[in-house]
Design a protein around this motif. Structure first.
Motif, mmCIF file in Angstrom:
data_model
loop_
_atom_site.group_PDB
_atom_site.id
_atom_site.type_symbol
_atom_site.label_atom_id
_atom_site.label_comp_id
_atom_site.label_asym_id
_atom_site.label_seq_id
_atom_site.Cartn_x
_atom_site.Cartn_y
_atom_site.Cartn_z
ATOM 1 N N MET B 1 0.839 -1.200 0.000
ATOM 2 C CA MET B 1 0.000 0.000 0.000
ATOM 3 C C MET B 1 0.882 1.262 0.000
ATOM 4 O O MET B 1 1.790 1.380 0.806
ATOM 5 C CB MET B 1 -0.885 -0.023 1.256
ATOM 6 N N MET B 2 0.602 2.125 -0.961
ATOM 7 C CA MET B 2 1.373 3.366 -1.058
ATOM 8 C C MET B 2 0.924 4.343 0.027
ATOM 9 O O MET B 2 -0.186 4.244 0.545
ATOM 10 C CB MET B 2 1.200 4.018 -2.426
ATOM 11 N N ASP B 3 1.815 5.268 0.344
ATOM 12 C CA ASP B 3 1.479 6.258 1.366
ATOM 13 C C ASP B 3 0.669 7.404 0.756
ATOM 14 O O ASP B 3 0.546 7.522 -0.456
ATOM 15 C CB ASP B 3 2.761 6.807 1.993
ATOM 16 N N GLN B 4 0.163 8.235 1.634
ATOM 17 C CA GLN B 4 -0.577 9.419 1.177
ATOM 18 C C GLN B 4 0.408 10.508 0.736
ATOM 19 O O GLN B 4 1.504 10.566 1.273
ATOM 20 C CB GLN B 4 -1.465 9.935 2.316
ATOM 21 N N PRO B 5 0.101 11.373 -0.234
ATOM 22 C CA PRO B 5 -1.191 11.511 -0.925
ATOM 23 C C PRO B 5 -1.427 10.417 -1.987
ATOM 24 O O PRO B 5 -0.480 9.773 -2.436
ATOM 25 C CB PRO B 5 -1.064 12.888 -1.579
ATOM 26 N N SER B 6 -2.673 10.287 -2.369
ATOM 27 C CA SER B 6 -3.039 9.316 -3.403
ATOM 28 C C SER B 6 -2.584 9.837 -4.772
ATOM 29 O O SER B 6 -2.273 11.018 -4.920
ATOM 30 C CB SER B 6 -4.557 9.119 -3.413
ATOM 31 N N MET B 7 -2.561 8.928 -5.728
ATOM 32 C CA MET B 7 -2.201 9.295 -7.098
ATOM 33 C C MET B 7 -3.090 10.455 -7.594
ATOM 34 O O MET B 7 -2.627 11.412 -8.198
ATOM 35 C CB MET B 7 -2.438 8.059 -7.980
ATOM 36 N N LEU B 8 -4.388 10.327 -7.315
ATOM 37 C CA LEU B 8 -5.354 11.329 -7.748
ATOM 38 C C LEU B 8 -5.040 12.692 -7.125
ATOM 39 O O LEU B 8 -5.063 13.730 -7.809
ATOM 40 C CB LEU B 8 -6.755 10.863 -7.318
ATOM 41 N N GLU B 9 -4.702 12.684 -5.851
ATOM 42 C CA GLU B 9 -4.389 13.943 -5.165
ATOM 43 C C GLU B 9 -3.115 14.573 -5.728
ATOM 44 O O GLU B 9 -3.023 15.784 -5.881
ATOM 45 C CB GLU B 9 -4.235 13.700 -3.658
ATOM 46 N N LEU B 10 -2.120 13.726 -6.042
ATOM 47 C CA LEU B 10 -0.863 14.231 -6.606
ATOM 48 C C LEU B 10 -1.105 14.917 -7.948
ATOM 49 O O LEU B 10 -0.632 16.031 -8.192
ATOM 50 C CB LEU B 10 0.135 13.082 -6.796
ATOM 51 N N VAL B 11 -1.835 14.238 -8.824
ATOM 52 C CA VAL B 11 -2.084 14.793 -10.150
ATOM 53 C C VAL B 11 -2.892 16.082 -10.052
ATOM 54 O O VAL B 11 -2.588 17.076 -10.715
ATOM 55 C CB VAL B 11 -2.813 13.772 -11.066
ATOM 56 N N ALA B 12 -3.893 16.072 -9.173
ATOM 57 C CA ALA B 12 -4.728 17.268 -9.003
ATOM 58 C C ALA B 12 -3.886 18.434 -8.486
ATOM 59 O O ALA B 12 -4.079 19.583 -8.906
ATOM 60 C CB ALA B 12 -5.892 16.972 -8.059
ATOM 61 N N ALA B 13 -2.923 18.149 -7.602
ATOM 62 C CA ALA B 13 -2.069 19.205 -7.062
ATOM 63 C C ALA B 13 -1.172 19.790 -8.154
ATOM 64 O O ALA B 13 -0.996 21.014 -8.244
ATOM 65 C CB ALA B 13 -1.217 18.660 -5.917
ATOM 66 N N VAL B 14 -0.618 18.922 -9.010
ATOM 67 C CA VAL B 14 0.239 19.403 -10.101
ATOM 68 C C VAL B 14 -0.583 20.249 -11.064
ATOM 69 O O VAL B 14 -0.152 21.312 -11.515
ATOM 70 C CB VAL B 14 0.897 18.220 -10.852
ATOM 71 N N ARG B 15 -1.803 19.804 -11.352
ATOM 72 C CA ARG B 15 -2.674 20.547 -12.265
ATOM 73 C C ARG B 15 -2.983 21.932 -11.702
ATOM 74 O O ARG B 15 -2.901 22.942 -12.402
ATOM 75 C CB ARG B 15 -3.966 19.757 -12.471
ATOM 76 N N ALA B 16 -3.322 21.979 -10.412
ATOM 77 C CA ALA B 16 -3.627 23.267 -9.781
ATOM 78 C C ALA B 16 -2.398 24.174 -9.801
ATOM 79 O O ALA B 16 -2.505 25.382 -10.029
ATOM 80 C CB ALA B 16 -4.106 23.047 -8.343
ATOM 81 N N PHE B 17 -1.207 23.585 -9.580
ATOM 82 C CA PHE B 17 0.023 24.382 -9.613
ATOM 83 C C PHE B 17 0.213 25.020 -10.993
ATOM 84 O O PHE B 17 0.501 26.211 -11.100
ATOM 85 C CB PHE B 17 1.237 23.512 -9.269
ATOM 86 N N ILE B 18 0.019 24.209 -12.059
ATOM 87 C CA ILE B 18 0.203 24.743 -13.418
ATOM 88 C C ILE B 18 -0.785 25.870 -13.681
ATOM 89 O O ILE B 18 -0.420 26.949 -14.132
ATOM 90 C CB ILE B 18 0.035 23.627 -14.479
#
Lengths: 333, 118
Positions: B1-18
């Protein structure tokens, strides 16, 4: 910076423009490695003549896209002039470059005033009044293109009829080796219908937003004749009606600005044949399939250069699939 | 099991940054490509959210239509072969429905605002 060919260009143009004194404001508009477009002014007898140079440097054959059907620039100029003689609105070709001119392959044409960007034509207030008449005017332009006497062009232009078009895109699709059941169905659906295509006229080959010059007074010119060929005139009608060129205005079948009935009325009024809606639909299906396969090609380009833009266009092939569902399964236009 | 943040949260954060931080600093072609990049991440977010359900249903329909099991790639290739050979046509029960549903699900991920979806 003045490009290295400027002196040679002036020498060449002196033959075509008597009274030419200088060339001014020569600047590059667009183009890749094999194809360039330049804008400049020629001062002729004290008058400023706005011009465009289209050239491939060193006469190198141009590469527009994989499997491109582009004709030579000199052939493009020939087709434009033939079309203008039939009353087609297109930029006047002033001079076709010769090898000894030392400017490369290409030609010099009139620089006309107008807009080609779909977003502006569909939304800006200055086009509000003319927008409702554009479909009819496009019909007129296409009718005239399709009435050009092809006798003088026969030896220069490729004949690409419906069946040949479909084969070309089938081969391209096959070479990408990625399954698209909706494209398979569209190929199957089109095969007998395009095999039945019999008409042979001059076809512009890329009559859609970006290549139609429009001013607040109306359609000024058909531009970018590089895909000109002899084939089925319905190809041009279907292409301008393909949903990918309606830019979100799906109910405005013609380029997102007009109704099909107005385009067909303008077409007939200018001497074009009476066209059946079902035949137009067939060529809209072909237009959607063609653009869908071109989107698949963008993914191939992305694998070469990593461009995020090409990657994104690769994912737009599904847009053409839903258009094909609407056309073939639902029977809509 | 991967740690937090989730894949979805990571991608959403990068998108918001851009979109919110990087784009206002950019000009011309680079700004345009940043917009395209942010939109591409939008596809990733929607595929992460909607893809598993859509592909699960697609494979069920394909299994029923073709009468065999296989991966999504194998089944789609077989469907293509059988449409091309004329073995499966629009008259074949389930084909039209399958193509329409599958395509709608794809466009809802790729380009949910596309006019053809309405």
């Amino acid at each position: 910076m003045t490009p290295d060919f400027a002196g040679n260009l002036k020498n060449a143009l002196e033959k075509a423009l008597s009274g030419l004194s200088t060339l001014e404001k020569l600047n590059r508009l667009s183009g890749g490695a094999s194809q360039e477009t330049w804008a400049f002014d020629a001062i002729v007898n004290g008058e400023r003549l706005p011009l465009i140079l289209r050239r491939s440097p060193g006469g190198a054959p141009r590469v527009i896209g994989e499997g491109s059907a582009a004709v030579a620039l000199a052939t493009e100029a020939l087709a434009i002039e033939a079309a203008r003689k039939t009353g087609v609105k297109a930029p006047r070709v002033h001079y076709v470059l010769k090898p000894e001119d030392g400017v490369g392959e290409g030609y010099v044409m009139q620089r006309m005033v107008g807009e080609t960007i779909a977003r502006k034509i569909l939304r800006d207030a200055e086009f509000d009044a003319v927008r409702t008449d554009l479909a009819r005017q496009c019909g007129e332009v296409l009718a005239r293109i399709h009435q050009v006497d092809v006798a003088s062009l026969k030896d220069h232009l490729p004949v690409v009829d419906g069946a040949a078009q479909l084969r070309q895109y089938r081969d391209r699709y096959d070479s990408y080796d990625y399954p698209h059941p909706m494209f398979e169905l569209a190929f199957k659906w089109l095969e007998p219908r395009l095999a039945a295509s019999r008409q042979r006229t001059l076809v512009h080959g890329d009559f859609r937003h970006g290549n139609i010059l429009i001013s607040p007074e109306g359609v000024e010119a058909a531009l970018d004749w590089e895909l000109v060929h002899i084939g089925d005139p319905l190809e041009d009608i279907g292409w301008i009606c393909t949903n990918s060129w309606r830019f979100g205005q799906r109910d405005k079948v013609v380029g997102g600005f007009g109704d099909l009935k107005d385009l067909l009325a303008g077409y007939e009024a200018a001497g074009g044949a009476k066209l059946a809606i079902d035949d137009v639909r067939t060529w809209i299906v072909y237009g959607s399939l063609k653009w869908g396969v071109m989107c698949m090609g963008m993914y191939q380009g992305f694998r070469m250069d990593g461009s995020v833009e090409r990657a994104a266009i690769g994912r737009r092939s599904s847009e053409t699939e839903i258009d094909l569902v609407n056309l073939i399964i639902r029977g809509e236009i | 099991m991967m740690d937090q943040p989730s894949m979805l949260e990571l991608v959403a954060a990068v998108r918001a940054f851009i979109e919110e931080r990087a784009m206002p600093e950019l000009k011309g072609h680079t700004a345009f490509h940043a917009r395209v990049a942010a939109n591409a991440l939008g596809i990733v977010v929607r595929e992460l959210e909607q893809g598993p359900k859509a592909q699960g249903e697609e494979i069920q329909r394909l299994t029923a239509l073709l009468g065999r099991d296989g991966t999504l790639d194998e089944l789609n290739r077989e469907l293509c072969r059988r449409i091309r050979s004329g073995d499966i046509t629009l008259e074949t029960p389930g084909l039209a429905d399958h193509l329409e549903r599958t395509t709608r699900d794809k466009v809802a991920i790729d380009q949910p605002k596309y006019s053809g979806l309405k």
